[in-house]
Design a protein around this motif. Sequence first.
Motif, PDB file in Angstrom:
ATOM      1  N   LYS A   1       0.815  -1.213   0.000  1.00 14.60           N
ATOM      2  CA  LYS A   1       0.000   0.000   0.000  1.00 14.60           C
ATOM      3  C   LYS A   1       0.850   1.265   0.000  1.00 14.60           C
ATOM      4  O   LYS A   1       0.705   2.143  -0.865  1.00 14.60           O
ATOM      5  CB  LYS A   1      -0.913  -0.016   1.231  1.00 14.60           C
ATOM      6  CG  LYS A   1      -1.546   1.327   1.601  1.00 14.60           C
ATOM      7  CD  LYS A   1      -2.466   1.866   0.528  1.00 14.60           C
ATOM      8  CE  LYS A   1      -3.137   3.151   0.994  1.00 14.60           C
ATOM      9  NZ  LYS A   1      -3.929   3.786  -0.090  1.00 14.60           N
TER      10      LYS A   1
ATOM     11  N   LEU B   1       3.060   4.596  -7.622  1.00 13.39           N
ATOM     12  CA  LEU B   1       2.107   4.496  -8.732  1.00 13.39           C
ATOM     13  C   LEU B   1       0.955   5.493  -8.676  1.00 13.39           C
ATOM     14  O   LEU B   1       0.373   5.817  -9.715  1.00 13.39           O
ATOM     15  CB  LEU B   1       1.539   3.074  -8.801  1.00 13.39           C
ATOM     16  CG  LEU B   1       2.574   1.964  -9.033  1.00 13.39           C
ATOM     17  CD1 LEU B   1       1.909   0.593  -8.947  1.00 13.39           C
ATOM     18  CD2 LEU B   1       3.277   2.140 -10.366  1.00 13.39           C
ATOM     19  N   ALA B   2       0.602   5.979  -7.502  1.00 12.68           N
ATOM     20  CA  ALA B   2      -0.567   6.861  -7.383  1.00 12.68           C
ATOM     21  C   ALA B   2      -0.383   8.163  -8.150  1.00 12.68           C
ATOM     22  O   ALA B   2      -1.295   8.616  -8.847  1.00 12.68           O
ATOM     23  CB  ALA B   2      -0.859   7.153  -5.908  1.00 12.68           C
TER      24      ALA B   2
ATOM     25  N   ALA C   1      -0.170   2.221 -14.469  1.00 11.60           N
ATOM     26  CA  ALA C   1       0.097   2.662 -13.098  1.00 11.60           C
ATOM     27  C   ALA C   1      -1.125   2.436 -12.216  1.00 11.60           C
ATOM     28  O   ALA C   1      -1.010   1.956 -11.081  1.00 11.60           O
ATOM     29  CB  ALA C   1       0.508   4.134 -13.077  1.00 11.60           C
ATOM     30  N   PHE C   2      -2.309   2.762 -12.732  1.00 16.19           N
ATOM     31  CA  PHE C   2      -3.518   2.526 -11.943  1.00 16.19           C
ATOM     32  C   PHE C   2      -3.782   1.039 -11.775  1.00 16.19           C
ATOM     33  O   PHE C   2      -4.234   0.604 -10.717  1.00 16.19           O
ATOM     34  CB  PHE C   2      -4.730   3.188 -12.586  1.00 16.19           C
ATOM     35  CG  PHE C   2      -5.995   2.928 -11.815  1.00 16.19           C
ATOM     36  CD1 PHE C   2      -6.200   3.528 -10.587  1.00 16.19           C
ATOM     37  CD2 PHE C   2      -6.950   2.054 -12.304  1.00 16.19           C
ATOM     38  CE1 PHE C   2      -7.343   3.255  -9.842  1.00 16.19           C
ATOM     39  CE2 PHE C   2      -8.101   1.782 -11.571  1.00 16.19           C
ATOM     40  CZ  PHE C   2      -8.298   2.389 -10.336  1.00 16.19           C
TER      41      PHE C   2
ATOM     42  N   ASP D   1      -3.012  -1.647  -3.682  1.00 18.89           N
ATOM     43  CA  ASP D   1      -3.828  -1.006  -2.660  1.00 18.89           C
ATOM     44  C   ASP D   1      -4.807  -1.994  -2.042  1.00 18.89           C
ATOM     45  O   ASP D   1      -4.863  -2.164  -0.819  1.00 18.89           O
ATOM     46  CB  ASP D   1      -4.576   0.165  -3.291  1.00 18.89           C
ATOM     47  CG  ASP D   1      -5.310   1.023  -2.270  1.00 18.89           C
ATOM     48  OD1 ASP D   1      -4.825   2.119  -1.964  1.00 18.89           O
ATOM     49  OD2 ASP D   1      -6.382   0.605  -1.794  1.00 18.89           O
TER      50      ASP D   1
ATOM     51  N   ALA E   1       1.789   1.231  -4.003  1.00 19.09           N
ATOM     52  CA  ALA E   1       0.559   1.880  -4.487  1.00 19.09           C
ATOM     53  C   ALA E   1       0.632   3.392  -4.346  1.00 19.09           C
ATOM     54  O   ALA E   1       0.433   4.132  -5.314  1.00 19.09           O
ATOM     55  CB  ALA E   1      -0.653   1.334  -3.743  1.00 19.09           C
ATOM     56  N   ASP E   2       0.912   3.875  -3.134  1.00 18.28           N
ATOM     57  CA  ASP E   2       0.908   5.322  -2.891  1.00 18.28           C
ATOM     58  C   ASP E   2       2.209   5.998  -3.313  1.00 18.28           C
ATOM     59  O   ASP E   2       2.194   7.059  -3.925  1.00 18.28           O
ATOM     60  CB  ASP E   2       0.657   5.601  -1.399  1.00 18.28           C
ATOM     61  CG  ASP E   2      -0.774   5.331  -0.992  1.00 18.28           C
ATOM     62  OD1 ASP E   2      -1.582   4.995  -1.879  1.00 18.28           O
ATOM     63  OD2 ASP E   2      -1.088   5.437   0.208  1.00 18.28           O
TER      64      ASP E   2
ATOM     65  N   GLN F   1      -1.591   0.179  -9.063  1.00 21.92           N
ATOM     66  CA  GLN F   1      -2.006   0.864  -7.843  1.00 21.92           C
ATOM     67  C   GLN F   1      -3.204   0.176  -7.188  1.00 21.92           C
ATOM     68  O   GLN F   1      -3.200  -0.084  -5.983  1.00 21.92           O
ATOM     69  CB  GLN F   1      -2.374   2.323  -8.141  1.00 21.92           C
ATOM     70  CG  GLN F   1      -2.814   3.094  -6.911  1.00 21.92           C
ATOM     71  CD  GLN F   1      -3.537   4.392  -7.249  1.00 21.92           C
ATOM     72  OE1 GLN F   1      -3.795   4.685  -8.417  1.00 21.92           O
ATOM     73  NE2 GLN F   1      -3.877   5.168  -6.237  1.00 21.92           N
TER      74      GLN F   1
END
Length: 484
Positions: free
Chosen positions: A204, A212-213, A237-238, A245, A208-209, A241
Motif C-alpha cells: 500500500k 504508482l498513485a 500505473a492505476f 492497494d 501503491a501510494d 495501484q
Amino acid sequence: MVFNSYTFIVFFLVMMGLYNLPISWKSRKIILLLGSYLFYAAWNPPFILLLWLSTVVDFFVGRALYTQENKAKKKLLLVVSLIGNLGMLCFFKYGAFLLENFVTVVNALGMDYHPAKPNIILPAGISFYTFTTLCYTIDMYKKESKPVKSMLDFSLFVTFFPHLVAGPIVRPPQLAPQFESPKKATAQQIYEGLFLLSLGLFMKVVLADGMLASPADTVFGAQKSLHTLDAWLGVLAFSGQIFFDFAGYSTCAIGVAACMGFTLPENFKYPYAATGFSDFWRRWHITLSAWLRDYLYIPIGGNRKGPFRTYINLMITMLLGGLWHGANWTFVVWGALHGLYLCIEKLIQDMSKKSSLDENGSVALPDQKKNMSWGFMKAMFVFFLVNVTWVFFRAPDFTSAWRLLLSMFSSVKDSKAVLPSLDVLVVAIVIVLMVLFHWRMRNTSVLQAAAKMPAWLLGIVWSAMLILLILSQESSGSFIYFQF
C-alpha cells in the motif's frame, strides 16, 4: 482509522495486549467487539448505530428463518432482511445517483424538475458488511449452515475489525465458528501475521501510494489528449495501484487476524497471471466473486438453462457487480465489459470443446512446454484487456474515459506528454516486475514461498520492506476500496 497510520499501530498493540490478558474468553470477545466498534467509529461515530441495527435485525431474522417451517412466513422474513439491508445500501450509496438519473429522465420528457441535491454521507464499508449479513440470512433461509449461537459471536462475525471496512467478505462458516472456543495465536501465527501485515503495508504505502498513485492521478486528471506512451503508462500505473492497494489491505487484514489466532479467507491470488477472464475472477477479489456466483449467478439460473441464458446471467451478474463498486455509469460499463469478456470466453470454450474431440470422443492432451508459453501469452492478452476496463473504473466520467482511450489507441493531434522521465521509468519497472512476479507465483502463496527461503534472505527482504515503509510513512491515504 486506516492500517497505514501510526494511530492503527498504537490501536493494534493495545488490542493485542488486552486480547491476551488472562481473562475469560467471553471478556476477551467483548474487548474485541468494543475495539471493532472503536475502529469503525474513527470514521463517523453515528454510523455505529447503523451497523448495530443491521447486526441485531439479521441475528434475530436469521434465527427465525432457520427455525420457521411455514414457507410463506419464511419468505416474508427473508424479504424483510433483504429490504432492510439492500434498502439501507440503496439509500446511502445509490440515493443521490438514483435521484440524479430520475431528474435527467423527467427533464428529458419535458418536465422542469430540479430538486435540492441530497447531502448523503456514505458509511465506510457499507457494501462489505451488508453482503456479510445478507449471506448469513440467505444461508439461514436455505439451511446451509446453523445459526450463530450468541449475539456476541454474531456481532463479532459482522464487525471484526480486520475485515469490517474492505473485506474479505466472510461467510458464516468461515469465521463465526472461530468465536465459539478460546483462540490464542501460536508463535507461528504471530510470525506469519506480522510478515503479512508488513507485506500489506509495503504494497500500500511504498508501491501503491509512493510509486504508482502520482502518475495514475496525473494521467487520469489530464484535461487534454495525451501521448500514447503516457496514456498507457498512466493506465498501467492505476492497474498496479489498485492491485497493491486492495490486495495490500486484504493482506493486512489476514495478517492482523492471524496475530490474534483467527483465519480469514484469501482474497487475491496473483490475478494478473490469469489465463482467462473466469480465471481472473477466481483470482481477483475472490470473496466478492464467490459471493456473486453463489448468491446471484447460480440463483438466477447460472449455466443450467442453456447457452443463451448463461450469457444473460453472466451479463446480469457482472453489471450488478460493477454497480456494487460505485454509483456511477462508468462502473456499470466496467462490469459490462467484463461480462462481455466472460461471454466471449464461454463461447470460445464451448466451440473448442467440440473441435478438440478426436475420433473416439476423447480430448487431445496438449504439450506441456507449449502450453506454458501459450499460457503466458494468454495471460498477457487478458492483462491487456483488463487494463482497458480499468479506464472506465478510474475515469470520473465518460468524456475523460473516451479521451484517454483515444490517446491509448491512436496518435491524437496536439497531444502532450505529462509524465516526467522518472515516473515513466518507475512505472515501467514496477509493472514489469509485478507481472513477472504474478506469473512466477501463480500456483503458490507468499507464505509458502517465504517458508522455502533461507532465513537470512527472508530477513533481508523483511528488513528492506520495513526500512522503505519507514522512509515512506508520510503517505497515510485511505485505501481505494473504502469508498465502495
